[in-house]
Design an enzyme around this catalytic site. Structure first.
Site, PDB file in Angstrom:
ATOM      1  N   PRO A 108       0.816  -1.219   0.000  1.00 36.70           N
ATOM      2  CA  PRO A 108       0.000   0.000   0.000  1.00 36.70           C
ATOM      3  C   PRO A 108       0.853   1.274   0.000  1.00 36.70           C
ATOM      4  O   PRO A 108       1.831   1.363   0.730  1.00 36.70           O
ATOM      5  CB  PRO A 108      -0.746  -0.103   1.337  1.00 36.70           C
ATOM      6  CG  PRO A 108       0.171  -0.901   2.223  1.00 36.70           C
ATOM      7  CD  PRO A 108       0.917  -1.841   1.328  1.00 36.70           C
ATOM      8  N   THR A 109       0.483   2.224  -0.835  1.00 33.91           N
ATOM      9  CA  THR A 109       1.108   3.546  -0.756  1.00 33.91           C
ATOM     10  C   THR A 109      -0.003   4.589  -0.840  1.00 33.91           C
ATOM     11  O   THR A 109      -0.869   4.496  -1.710  1.00 33.91           O
ATOM     12  CB  THR A 109       2.140   3.789  -1.884  1.00 33.91           C
ATOM     13  OG1 THR A 109       1.551   3.479  -3.135  1.00 33.91           O
ATOM     14  CG2 THR A 109       3.392   2.960  -1.683  1.00 33.91           C
ATOM     15  N   GLY A 110       0.066   5.538   0.064  1.00 32.28           N
ATOM     16  CA  GLY A 110      -0.974   6.557   0.117  1.00 32.28           C
ATOM     17  C   GLY A 110      -0.788   7.607  -0.959  1.00 32.28           C
ATOM     18  O   GLY A 110       0.328   7.880  -1.396  1.00 32.28           O
ATOM     19  N   SER A 137      -4.311   1.198  -0.261  1.00 33.88           N
ATOM     20  CA  SER A 137      -4.139   1.867   1.034  1.00 33.88           C
ATOM     21  C   SER A 137      -5.436   2.552   1.478  1.00 33.88           C
ATOM     22  O   SER A 137      -6.213   3.040   0.644  1.00 33.88           O
ATOM     23  CB  SER A 137      -3.038   2.925   0.899  1.00 33.88           C
ATOM     24  OG  SER A 137      -3.089   3.843   1.953  1.00 33.88           O
ATOM     25  N   TYR A 160      -5.599   1.440   8.187  1.00 29.86           N
ATOM     26  CA  TYR A 160      -5.012   2.090   9.355  1.00 29.86           C
ATOM     27  C   TYR A 160      -6.059   2.016  10.455  1.00 29.86           C
ATOM     28  O   TYR A 160      -7.266   1.943  10.175  1.00 29.86           O
ATOM     29  CB  TYR A 160      -4.703   3.555   9.058  1.00 29.86           C
ATOM     30  CG  TYR A 160      -3.418   3.762   8.289  1.00 29.86           C
ATOM     31  CD1 TYR A 160      -2.202   3.293   8.786  1.00 29.86           C
ATOM     32  CD2 TYR A 160      -3.410   4.443   7.076  1.00 29.86           C
ATOM     33  CE1 TYR A 160      -1.022   3.498   8.084  1.00 29.86           C
ATOM     34  CE2 TYR A 160      -2.229   4.654   6.376  1.00 29.86           C
ATOM     35  CZ  TYR A 160      -1.041   4.173   6.884  1.00 29.86           C
ATOM     36  OH  TYR A 160       0.117   4.369   6.201  1.00 29.86           O
ATOM     37  N   THR A 186      -1.702  -2.157   9.325  1.00 28.44           N
ATOM     38  CA  THR A 186      -0.364  -1.581   9.480  1.00 28.44           C
ATOM     39  C   THR A 186      -0.183  -1.150  10.930  1.00 28.44           C
ATOM     40  O   THR A 186      -0.999  -0.392  11.462  1.00 28.44           O
ATOM     41  CB  THR A 186      -0.206  -0.385   8.516  1.00 28.44           C
ATOM     42  OG1 THR A 186      -0.357  -0.873   7.188  1.00 28.44           O
ATOM     43  CG2 THR A 186       1.160   0.264   8.660  1.00 28.44           C
ATOM     44  N   ARG A 195       8.736  13.624   8.937  1.00 23.29           N
ATOM     45  CA  ARG A 195       9.303  13.687   7.581  1.00 23.29           C
ATOM     46  C   ARG A 195       9.671  15.121   7.253  1.00 23.29           C
ATOM     47  O   ARG A 195       8.822  15.938   6.905  1.00 23.29           O
ATOM     48  CB  ARG A 195       8.313  13.125   6.574  1.00 23.29           C
ATOM     49  CG  ARG A 195       7.947  11.719   6.982  1.00 23.29           C
ATOM     50  CD  ARG A 195       7.128  10.971   6.002  1.00 23.29           C
ATOM     51  NE  ARG A 195       6.580   9.814   6.690  1.00 23.29           N
ATOM     52  CZ  ARG A 195       5.342   9.373   6.571  1.00 23.29           C
ATOM     53  NH1 ARG A 195       4.519   9.980   5.742  1.00 23.29           N
ATOM     54  NH2 ARG A 195       4.936   8.333   7.251  1.00 23.29           N
ATOM     55  N   LYS A 282       1.359  -5.649   8.984  1.00 18.94           N
ATOM     56  CA  LYS A 282       2.532  -5.022   8.352  1.00 18.94           C
ATOM     57  C   LYS A 282       3.204  -4.040   9.293  1.00 18.94           C
ATOM     58  O   LYS A 282       2.520  -3.228   9.938  1.00 18.94           O
ATOM     59  CB  LYS A 282       2.071  -4.282   7.093  1.00 18.94           C
ATOM     60  CG  LYS A 282       3.124  -3.412   6.443  1.00 18.94           C
ATOM     61  CD  LYS A 282       2.596  -2.905   5.112  1.00 18.94           C
ATOM     62  CE  LYS A 282       3.575  -1.973   4.433  1.00 18.94           C
ATOM     63  NZ  LYS A 282       3.526  -0.619   4.986  1.00 18.94           N
ATOM     64  N   HIS A 306       8.123   0.598   7.074  1.00 19.24           N
ATOM     65  CA  HIS A 306       7.343   1.622   6.372  1.00 19.24           C
ATOM     66  C   HIS A 306       8.230   2.409   5.400  1.00 19.24           C
ATOM     67  O   HIS A 306       8.066   3.615   5.205  1.00 19.24           O
ATOM     68  CB  HIS A 306       6.705   2.574   7.389  1.00 19.24           C
ATOM     69  CG  HIS A 306       5.331   3.048   7.012  1.00 19.24           C
ATOM     70  ND1 HIS A 306       4.190   2.558   7.581  1.00 19.24           N
ATOM     71  CD2 HIS A 306       4.914   3.984   6.110  1.00 19.24           C
ATOM     72  CE1 HIS A 306       3.130   3.178   7.072  1.00 19.24           C
ATOM     73  NE2 HIS A 306       3.559   4.046   6.160  1.00 19.24           N
ATOM     74  N   ASP A 337       9.261  -5.910   3.020  1.00 20.56           N
ATOM     75  CA  ASP A 337       9.397  -4.794   2.081  1.00 20.56           C
ATOM     76  C   ASP A 337      10.368  -3.766   2.638  1.00 20.56           C
ATOM     77  O   ASP A 337      10.778  -3.848   3.798  1.00 20.56           O
ATOM     78  CB  ASP A 337       8.038  -4.168   1.735  1.00 20.56           C
ATOM     79  CG  ASP A 337       7.488  -3.251   2.839  1.00 20.56           C
ATOM     80  OD1 ASP A 337       8.196  -2.930   3.801  1.00 20.56           O
ATOM     81  OD2 ASP A 337       6.316  -2.859   2.706  1.00 20.56           O
TER      82      ASP A 337
HETATM   83  C1  LIG Z   1       4.620   7.623  -0.450  1.00 21.98           C
HETATM   84  C2  LIG Z   1       4.406   6.421   0.408  1.00 21.98           C
HETATM   85  C3  LIG Z   1       3.170   6.218   0.971  1.00 21.98           C
HETATM   86  C4  LIG Z   1       2.959   5.094   1.767  1.00 21.98           C
HETATM   87  N1  LIG Z   1       1.707   4.887   2.278  1.00 21.98           N
HETATM   88  C5  LIG Z   1       1.482   3.776   3.010  1.00 21.98           C
HETATM   89  C6  LIG Z   1       0.177   3.498   3.481  1.00 21.98           C
HETATM   90  O1  LIG Z   1      -0.766   4.219   3.196  1.00 21.98           O
HETATM   91  N2  LIG Z   1       0.016   2.396   4.242  1.00 21.98           N
HETATM   92  C7  LIG Z   1       1.052   1.548   4.564  1.00 21.98           C
HETATM   93  O2  LIG Z   1       0.852   0.563   5.276  1.00 21.98           O
HETATM   94  N3  LIG Z   1       2.282   1.787   4.093  1.00 21.98           N
HETATM   95  C8  LIG Z   1       2.527   2.855   3.330  1.00 21.98           C
HETATM   96  N4  LIG Z   1       3.777   3.087   2.833  1.00 21.98           N
HETATM   97  C9  LIG Z   1       4.833   2.112   3.093  1.00 21.98           C
HETATM   98  C10 LIG Z   1       4.887   1.073   1.985  1.00 21.98           C
HETATM   99  O3  LIG Z   1       3.785   0.212   2.016  1.00 21.98           O
HETATM  100  C11 LIG Z   1       6.149   0.211   2.120  1.00 21.98           C
HETATM  101  O4  LIG Z   1       6.236  -0.306   3.415  1.00 21.98           O
HETATM  102  C12 LIG Z   1       7.423   0.971   1.787  1.00 21.98           C
HETATM  103  O5  LIG Z   1       7.200   1.865   0.742  1.00 21.98           O
HETATM  104  C13 LIG Z   1       8.528  -0.005   1.411  1.00 21.98           C
HETATM  105  O6  LIG Z   1       9.724   0.676   1.184  1.00 21.98           O
HETATM  106  P1  LIG Z   1      10.249   1.004  -0.307  1.00 21.98           P
HETATM  107  O7  LIG Z   1       9.217   1.848  -0.926  1.00 21.98           O
HETATM  108  O8  LIG Z   1      11.506   1.781  -0.090  1.00 21.98           O
HETATM  109  O9  LIG Z   1      10.483  -0.283  -1.017  1.00 21.98           O
HETATM  110  C14 LIG Z   1       4.011   4.192   2.031  1.00 21.98           C
HETATM  111  C15 LIG Z   1       5.247   4.400   1.437  1.00 21.98           C
HETATM  112  C16 LIG Z   1       5.454   5.493   0.633  1.00 21.98           C
HETATM  113  C17 LIG Z   1       6.798   5.677  -0.016  1.00 21.98           C
END
Ligand SMILES: Cc1cc2nc3c(=O)[nH]c(=O)nc-3n(C[C@H](O)[C@H](O)[C@H](O)COP(=O)(O)O)c2cc1C
Length: 417
Positions: A108-110, A137, A160, A186, A195, A282, A306, A337
């Site tokens: 998931p990425t937000g 996400s 979340y 998560t 950040r 996660k 994360h 990850d």
């Molecule tokens: C821009 C961004 C938004 C993210 N949003 C979420 C999210 O909404 N929920 C979540 O569990 N993890 C979120 N993550 C974490 C990712 O799921 C993941 O754990 C992480 O990106 C892995 O690292 P990598 O991108 O360097 O491979 C986010 C990561 C990034 C970069």
């Protein structure tokens, strides 16, 4: 940040659909010339305003954990087998009880919609085309309903946990009703990470127009045009819970205040009891936590920090993997990850005991470079690299990847007599 403010920032480029399409065609052509995830990241960096790129690219505080994730992959070395017939390689495997074309799921990425209109849908469709699961996400810029409608593949939903239980439970219920196959909770966000890139870029919220970021937008007219054409992204899953916030950035920040720092084992158990299908947790970096989660009946543990966005100073995910694998002792699946950027990283993670890896920025940067085409390109690159890495390692099936492929670390090497 409103559309009219953006128009002003960009000197009112008239929102021409034709030029936005041309931008999109150019972006698609550019990603076909990308040979690595880093190439896609560079294209995304050029295309996006700095504030937006940094939001995706950045980590917490000094970004030590962000760097450590990559460094951990780079430290691991493989001792390849030779003289193996590797003409045919099968990258498929079982991930969380279902077939997957590769031992990879998209995590998931937000807010991908800031990077490309409905970037979430693009990534989900790319994952479906690649035959791997996709995780939506809570903070997505496409709703559970939209993704279920527009992306055909295996879908997981990441929730979340909010202070107001009914919000979390309503989201989980929507995922269940729509047939999402798995729920991911998560657990590494009791509070938001610090950040600093976002603060420095004035990406802090409520969004403020400052001389720096107005110039930043003005210098990226292609991005501005696409926002003008498609409208401001909306965090569609949670917009209704904070009606006063009027854009995605504002919601993203304000909703973080609603995360529940009191979320604990008893509520985790409640969720396990309420969700009948596959459950992933996660954000685990410790063997004892993983063991307890497996005992609770969790189906998969995702070893993760994360992407270095939460506790700066936390272990690199790959470094934490072996102890989690040992502690779980096959009572649950283990995924990892954080820093997966190459096909060979998948081989390394599996050799260290993971059942699969998850992607974050790899597909996100692809989507930021060229939407669905960019995310597809990211997965194509990783697939090609994975096949090649397996062939060069001397394995023809995922099941053949094991700890015996890890080369002894130089420190442990025995010197010649
Ligand atoms: C821009 C961004 C938004 C993210 N949003 C979420 C999210 O909404 N929920 C979540 O569990 N993890 C979120 N993550 C974490 C990712 O799921 C993941 O754990 C992480 O990106 C892995 O690292 P990598 O991108 O360097 O491979 C986010 C990561 C990034 C970069």
């Amino acid at each position: 940040m409103s559309v009219s403010e953006l128009r002003n920032a960009a000197g009112d480029p008239a929102g021409s659909a034709a030029s936005s399409c041309a931008t999109s065609r150019r972006a698609t052509a550019a990603v076909l010339r990308a040979w690595s995830i880093e190439d896609l990241r560079r294209i995304a960096k050029k295309r996006l305003p700095r504030a937006v790129f940094d939001f995706y690219d950045g980590g917490a505080e000094d970004e030590a954990t962000l760097r450590a994730n990559r460094a951990a992959f780079e430290r691991v070395r493989i001792a390849p087998r030779t003289l193996v017939d590797v003409t045919r390689v099968d990258t498929s495997t079982t991930v969380l009880g279902g077939r997957s074309a590769m031992p990879i799921a998209v995590g998931p990425t937000g807010a991908p919609g800031f990077g490309w209109p409905l970037g979430d849908v693009g990534i989900a469709r790319a994952a479906a085309a690649a035959g791997i699961p996709y995780t939506l996400s809570t903070m997505a810029t496409a709703s559970l309903e939209r993704v279920a409608r527009e992306a055909p593949g295996r879908l997981w939903f990441q929730a979340y946990v909010f202070k107001q239980r009914e919000i979390t439970m309503a989201l989980i219920e929507r995922a269940r009703r729509l047939g999402y196959e798995a729920l991911m909770i998560t657990v590494d966000v009791p509070v938001g990470g610090k950040r600093e890139r976002d603060f420095r870029n004035d990406f802090a919220v409520p969004f403020r127009f400052t001389p720096r970021n107005v110039l930043d937008f003005a210098m990226h007219p292609g991005w501005v045009l696409s926002v003008l054409r498609h409208g401001m992204p909306v965090l569609e899953n949670v917009a209704e819970f904070n009606p006063e916030a009027n854009d995605a950035a504002e919601i993203a920040s304000s909703i973080g205040r609603f995360w529940d720092p009191a979320f604990d084992w008893s509520r985790m158990k409640e969720i396990r009891d309420r969700w009948p299908k596959k459950l992933l947790v996660k954000g685990v970096l410790r063997g004892d936590d993983a063991e307890r989660l497996a005992a609770l009946g969790v189906d998969a543990i995702v070893v993760s920090n994360h992407g270095g966005r939460q506790l700066d100073g936390a272990s690199a995910a790959l470094d934490a993997l072996p102890q989690v694998v040992r502690a779980v002792n096959r009572k649950a699946s283990v995924m990892v990850d954080g820093g997966v950027r190459r096909g060979v990283d998948v081989v390394k993670a599996l050799a260290l005991g993971a059942d699969a890896v998850m992607l974050g920025r790899a597909t996100l940067m692809g989507a930021c470079a060229a939407g669905e085409a960019g995310a597809r390109r990211a997965l194509e690159i990783l697939r090609d690299e994975l096949v090649r890495a397996m062939q060069l390692t001397g394995v023809t099936a995922v099941g053949q990847i094991g700890p015996e492929l890890i080369a002894p670390s130089p420190a442990g090497a025995t010197p010649c007599p």
